[in-house]
Design a protein around this motif. Structure first.
Motif, mmCIF file in Angstrom:
data_model
loop_
_atom_site.group_PDB
_atom_site.id
_atom_site.type_symbol
_atom_site.label_atom_id
_atom_site.label_comp_id
_atom_site.label_asym_id
_atom_site.label_seq_id
_atom_site.Cartn_x
_atom_site.Cartn_y
_atom_site.Cartn_z
ATOM 1 N N PRO A 156 -7.489 6.423 -0.986
ATOM 2 C CA PRO A 156 -7.258 6.529 0.457
ATOM 3 C C PRO A 156 -8.310 7.428 1.103
ATOM 4 O O PRO A 156 -8.743 8.409 0.483
ATOM 5 C CB PRO A 156 -5.874 7.159 0.562
ATOM 6 C CG PRO A 156 -5.301 7.152 -0.802
ATOM 7 C CD PRO A 156 -6.408 6.946 -1.784
ATOM 8 N N ASP A 204 -8.183 -1.720 -5.331
ATOM 9 C CA ASP A 204 -7.809 -0.312 -5.382
ATOM 10 C C ASP A 204 -8.908 0.502 -4.737
ATOM 11 O O ASP A 204 -10.058 0.416 -5.161
ATOM 12 C CB ASP A 204 -7.723 0.131 -6.845
ATOM 13 C CG ASP A 204 -6.337 -0.042 -7.383
ATOM 14 O OD1 ASP A 204 -5.410 -0.151 -6.569
ATOM 15 O OD2 ASP A 204 -6.182 -0.077 -8.610
ATOM 16 N N ARG A 206 -9.346 -5.536 1.777
ATOM 17 C CA ARG A 206 -8.623 -4.731 0.785
ATOM 18 C C ARG A 206 -7.479 -5.544 0.157
ATOM 19 O O ARG A 206 -7.202 -5.447 -1.020
ATOM 20 C CB ARG A 206 -8.082 -3.468 1.441
ATOM 21 C CG ARG A 206 -7.494 -2.507 0.457
ATOM 22 C CD ARG A 206 -7.666 -1.074 0.865
ATOM 23 N NE ARG A 206 -6.790 -0.712 1.966
ATOM 24 C CZ ARG A 206 -6.916 0.408 2.670
ATOM 25 N NH1 ARG A 206 -7.889 1.239 2.407
ATOM 26 N NH2 ARG A 206 -6.091 0.677 3.650
ATOM 27 N N GLU A 237 0.852 -1.193 0.000
ATOM 28 C CA GLU A 237 0.000 0.000 0.000
ATOM 29 C C GLU A 237 0.885 1.240 0.000
ATOM 30 O O GLU A 237 1.830 1.344 0.788
ATOM 31 C CB GLU A 237 -0.901 -0.004 1.229
ATOM 32 C CG GLU A 237 -1.992 -1.023 1.069
ATOM 33 C CD GLU A 237 -3.132 -0.776 2.012
ATOM 34 O OE1 GLU A 237 -3.733 0.311 1.954
ATOM 35 O OE2 GLU A 237 -3.407 -1.672 2.813
ATOM 36 N N SER A 254 -4.979 3.081 -3.272
ATOM 37 C CA SER A 254 -4.208 2.312 -2.291
ATOM 38 C C SER A 254 -3.055 1.531 -2.921
ATOM 39 O O SER A 254 -2.005 1.362 -2.311
ATOM 40 C CB SER A 254 -5.128 1.372 -1.519
ATOM 41 O OG SER A 254 -6.056 0.766 -2.376
#
Ligand code: N01
Length: 536
Positions: free
Chosen positions: A222, A219, A278, A59, A80
């Motif tokens: 953020p 993805d 994630r 990340e 990310s």
């Protein structure tokens, strides 16, 4: 510094993230330094690896420089797991901000570096036959991208179509439209490239020798609040990174107890949640014994196999994709729509595990089958850690070569992964014995800072040469080998051991322990005024 200067304090090879940062530190302290870079711009790994789908699998909140609070605060990533263009843009942003380019000589390859014992300096030669003399010779080649691996497959020269390697991708766009494309290799590079190539090609055939575990990652932009919190608490956040096992912070969604304390239903529920997170690499820490107990490891393996069978509609293709490896023994591969890609009508998988493979004028022959192709993409990896170094004709004391010193890898050793007895005033940043499981950006910052501080110490103490002792090298290498022998990674040979290169004798080419221990070792040696080194 002027680019015609022939005698320098430090020559650095490579303008990737390591070379750029070292240049900044040395120049700030007034040392005359030149970086030589074979490409025509900065970025290293992200300059060369520009194949479709190339991106970062750490990340990026963590995969960025942390030495400068200002740089950290000025830059915000769009997602990310950013793709190569954004990573390259970041490298350029830093180069501009620190005005680095004026001391980088682009389009120049270093062909040799010989230590001249009469003057205790390095004589360094470029591919333009320019010779530069420097007190210190530092390689900042990265661990992989300086030596792509092209396997020696019969018929390679006969192919009449176009050949590409993911690690040396052209700067111009490669148009796959209407093309029959073959990809050889299903490691991290192949897994990233395959879904993207499939979108453009008329037909894509993937030639797979070993199925591997591919962990989906998502993805996501953020979250602004999280980013702001990190920026506001920069120092605290950097300290926490250094305390974590991999040099980056990972939320641990796993359970703090062993696998079989949970029922089958509870385990499946947890695995499913981690698969959907994630980054599904969270599965590697599902339970405390996932990486240490073979039955626990097989439990996760079975779960991932069931997901592959669920995603891939054609059962024969799904079967071919099922790995039979310990989960987490090789470097985890992150995928975006990788398994889903095999559901496309224009994609097929060719299993070459037990078949001979040969390149012909028209394509690839496997057994008796001819696959006609316009392009072949090699995603066949790198001669990692040592390949780039051995391509430079480096001679230490008494004309010692690295190959000779390592006895052709039968006696592979380094001191701290950064210095080598017999090679005074030479530092190999992020080369052999760099850390296998650490966020590379944070890791290379350590190597750069340590190298800079060492050079600065030597200069301030009027030391002419520094050189690792053979004893220190043995101690460090034995320490690493002992850790490696306990590591899951040692049970499955990979590029970590040079096993991907035909004829390369196996060695523990990386450091296999955790980040805090690695960092503590470096800090300890420096704090003891370079214990384990001879100085003259
Ligand atoms: O290379 P690899 P990679 N015939 O060596 C196959 C980093 N990386 O470039 O497994 C047929 O892992 C080989 O088959 P097998 C990351 O650290 C990072 O993909 O040996 N096939 C394998 O499938 C990664 O670990 C990112 O049986 C042949 C593939 O080629 C490292 O680079 C992105 C063959 C090579 O896989 C290397 O990954 C990409 C032959 N003769 C890469 N020879 C990030 O996201 C080889 N293969 C940061």
């Amino acid at each position: 510094m002027n680019l015609n200067q022939k005698e320098l304090d430090v020559v650095v090879v490579g303008a990737g993230f390591s070379g750029m940062y070292l240049l900044h530190l040395l120049r700030k302290e007034g040392y005359s330094t030149r970086v030589f870079e074979k490409g025509d711009n900065v970025g290293g790994t992200w300059y060369w690896n520009r194949y479709p789908g190339a991106g970062c699998d750490i990340e990026t909140m963590y995969y960025c420089y942390t030495f400068s609070e200002e740089i950290f605060k000025e830059w915000t990533w769009s997602t990310s797991f950013p793709r190569q263009p954004e990573l390259l843009k970041y490298a350029n942003f830093v180069a501009d901000k620190l005005d680095l380019r004026r001391d980088i000589q682009f389009n120049t390859r270093i062909v040799s570096a010989h230590f001249d014992e009469k003057i205790n300096k390095w004589q360094i030669q470029t591919d333009d036959n320019e010779v530069v003399i420097a007190k210190y010779f530092v390689t900042a080649l990265g661990s992989l991208s300086s030596a792509t691996h092209m396997p020696n497959i019969k018929g390679l020269k006969d192919f009449e179509g176009e050949i590409y390697h993911t690690g040396k991708w052209p700067h111009e766009k490669v148009d796959f439209k209407g093309k029959r494309v073959g990809v050889i290799g299903t490691g991290s590079s192949g897994v990233q490239a395959i879904p993207e190539i499939a979108k453009g090609a008329e037909h894509l055939k993937v030639f797979q020798r070993s199925p591997q575990w591919v962990f989906p990652c998502k993805d996501e932009p953020p979250k602004p609040k999280e980013v702001q919190a990190m920026k506001d608490n920069f120092h605290n956040w950097r300290r926490r990174m250094d305390e974590s096992p991999g040099g980056f912070l990972q939320e641990n969604f796993g359970k703090p107890y062993p696998t079989f304390d949970d029922t089958r239903e509870e385990r499946q529920k947890l695995y499913e949640k981690l698969w959907q997170s994630r980054s599904a690499t969270a599965l590697l820490s599902a339970y405390t014994d996932t990486r240490t107990n073979d039955a626990a490891n097989e439990d996760v393996a079975n779960f991932i196999r069931s997901k592959i069978k669920e995603i891939v509609k054609d059962s024969t293709t799904a079967e071919k994709l099922l790995p039979n490896l310990l989960v987490g023994a090789k470097r985890p591969i992150f995928g975006k729509d990788y398994y889903e890609t095999y559901n496309r009508d224009n994609v097929s998988l060719v299993d070459i595990r037990d078949t001979s493979i040969e390149i012909t004028k028209q394509g690839i022959r496997t057994g008796d089958t001819e696959h006609e192709l316009d392009y072949i993409v090699f995603a066949t990896g790198f001669d990692g850690l040592t390949g780039g170094l051995l391509k430079i004709d480096i001679l230490g004391r008494n004309d010692l070569t690295l190959w000779g010193k390592w006895d052709g890898f039968k006696d592979f050793k380094t001191n701290l992964g950064l210095t080598h007895s017999g090679f005074p005033n030479m530092f190999t940043i992020w080369g052999p014995h760099s850390t296998a499981f650490t966020n590379a950006l944070r890791g290379l910052e350590l190597h750069v800072e340590w190298t800079f501080q060492c050079i600065d110490y030597l200069q301030k103490h009027a030391v002419e040469t520094i050189e690792a002792t053979a004893e220190a090298e043995d101690e460090w290498t034995n320490f690493n080998d002992a850790i490696a022998s306990q590591s899951l990674s040692n049970r499955v040979p990979s590029w970590y051991h040079g096993a991907n290169i035909e004829g390369k004798p196996p060695a523990n080419l990386m450091y296999f322990g955790d980040w805090p221990t690695y960092k503590a070792k470096y800090d300890e040696v420096a704090s003891k005024e370079y214990e384990g080194f001879l100085m003259t």
